[in-house]
Design a protein around this motif. Structure first.
Motif, PDB file in Angstrom:
ATOM      1  N   ALA A 126       0.819  -1.214   0.000  1.00 40.68           N
ATOM      2  CA  ALA A 126       0.000   0.000   0.000  1.00 40.68           C
ATOM      3  C   ALA A 126       0.854   1.265   0.000  1.00 40.68           C
ATOM      4  O   ALA A 126       0.640   2.161  -0.832  1.00 40.68           O
ATOM      5  CB  ALA A 126      -0.926  -0.008   1.209  1.00 40.68           C
ATOM      6  N   LEU A 127       1.797   1.341   0.908  1.00 40.44           N
ATOM      7  CA  LEU A 127       2.560   2.576   1.077  1.00 40.44           C
ATOM      8  C   LEU A 127       3.685   2.739   0.071  1.00 40.44           C
ATOM      9  O   LEU A 127       3.895   3.830  -0.451  1.00 40.44           O
ATOM     10  CB  LEU A 127       3.112   2.645   2.500  1.00 40.44           C
ATOM     11  CG  LEU A 127       2.046   2.605   3.607  1.00 40.44           C
ATOM     12  CD1 LEU A 127       2.709   2.519   4.975  1.00 40.44           C
ATOM     13  CD2 LEU A 127       1.116   3.794   3.516  1.00 40.44           C
ATOM     14  N   ASP A 128       4.409   1.673  -0.200  1.00 47.62           N
ATOM     15  CA  ASP A 128       5.554   1.770  -1.112  1.00 47.62           C
ATOM     16  C   ASP A 128       5.168   1.617  -2.572  1.00 47.62           C
ATOM     17  O   ASP A 128       5.818   2.190  -3.444  1.00 47.62           O
ATOM     18  CB  ASP A 128       6.606   0.709  -0.774  1.00 47.62           C
ATOM     19  CG  ASP A 128       7.235   0.910   0.589  1.00 47.62           C
ATOM     20  OD1 ASP A 128       7.044   1.991   1.191  1.00 47.62           O
ATOM     21  OD2 ASP A 128       7.902  -0.025   1.070  1.00 47.62           O
ATOM     22  N   ARG A 129       4.156   0.804  -2.839  1.00 52.66           N
ATOM     23  CA  ARG A 129       3.791   0.512  -4.228  1.00 52.66           C
ATOM     24  C   ARG A 129       2.473   1.142  -4.659  1.00 52.66           C
ATOM     25  O   ARG A 129       2.089   1.049  -5.814  1.00 52.66           O
ATOM     26  CB  ARG A 129       3.720  -0.999  -4.458  1.00 52.66           C
ATOM     27  CG  ARG A 129       5.007  -1.722  -4.128  1.00 52.66           C
ATOM     28  CD  ARG A 129       6.097  -1.342  -5.117  1.00 52.66           C
ATOM     29  NE  ARG A 129       7.329  -2.028  -4.760  1.00 52.66           N
ATOM     30  CZ  ARG A 129       8.510  -1.444  -4.810  1.00 52.66           C
ATOM     31  NH1 ARG A 129       8.629  -0.207  -5.174  1.00 52.66           N
ATOM     32  NH2 ARG A 129       9.583  -2.122  -4.475  1.00 52.66           N
ATOM     33  N   GLY A 130       1.754   1.737  -3.708  1.00 49.51           N
ATOM     34  CA  GLY A 130       0.542   2.470  -4.054  1.00 49.51           C
ATOM     35  C   GLY A 130      -0.687   1.615  -4.319  1.00 49.51           C
ATOM     36  O   GLY A 130      -1.672   2.125  -4.860  1.00 49.51           O
ATOM     37  N   LEU A 131      -0.647   0.343  -3.946  1.00 50.76           N
ATOM     38  CA  LEU A 131      -1.832  -0.487  -4.157  1.00 50.76           C
ATOM     39  C   LEU A 131      -2.943  -0.044  -3.217  1.00 50.76           C
ATOM     40  O   LEU A 131      -2.691   0.378  -2.092  1.00 50.76           O
ATOM     41  CB  LEU A 131      -1.524  -1.971  -3.908  1.00 50.76           C
ATOM     42  CG  LEU A 131      -1.047  -2.764  -5.128  1.00 50.76           C
ATOM     43  CD1 LEU A 131       0.343  -2.349  -5.524  1.00 50.76           C
ATOM     44  CD2 LEU A 131      -1.139  -4.226  -4.856  1.00 50.76           C
ATOM     45  N   ARG A 132      -4.156  -0.138  -3.699  1.00 55.90           N
ATOM     46  CA  ARG A 132      -5.329   0.162  -2.891  1.00 55.90           C
ATOM     47  C   ARG A 132      -5.727  -1.086  -2.119  1.00 55.90           C
ATOM     48  O   ARG A 132      -5.354  -2.203  -2.487  1.00 55.90           O
ATOM     49  CB  ARG A 132      -6.477   0.611  -3.796  1.00 55.90           C
ATOM     50  CG  ARG A 132      -6.165   1.831  -4.684  1.00 55.90           C
ATOM     51  CD  ARG A 132      -5.937   3.103  -3.876  1.00 55.90           C
ATOM     52  NE  ARG A 132      -7.061   3.405  -3.011  1.00 55.90           N
ATOM     53  CZ  ARG A 132      -8.078   4.203  -3.341  1.00 55.90           C
ATOM     54  NH1 ARG A 132      -8.098   4.791  -4.518  1.00 55.90           N
ATOM     55  NH2 ARG A 132      -9.057   4.420  -2.485  1.00 55.90           N
TER      56      ARG A 132
END
Length: 66
Positions: free
Chosen positions: A35-41
């Motif tokens: 979530a935080l490093d790769r931006g996945l929801r």
């Protein structure tokens, strides 16, 4: 809450899973990284988890086929 009908050594944890999720810090860490490093929801992380569980279920069911 889904109840486990058959006896299973982890039945208490399985019954709690639906309410509280995993208590494993490594899983929490991996979710944070995605979530935080790769931006996945969250919906994407849930979809990844669901697909992994479906794949493993299919594999286990295939192993039980004669």
């Amino acid at each position: 809450m889904m109840k486990i009908e058959r006896h299973q050594p982890d039945s208490h944890e399985l019954n709690d899973w639906a309410l509280y999720g995993s208590k494993d810090p490594e899983i929490a860490w991996l979710v944070d990284r995605l979530a935080l490093d790769r931006g996945l929801r969250v919906r994407e992380i849930k979809a990844l988890t669901l697909q992994a569980l479906k794949d493993r279920t299919a594999l286990e069911e295939a192993r039980q086929q004669p």
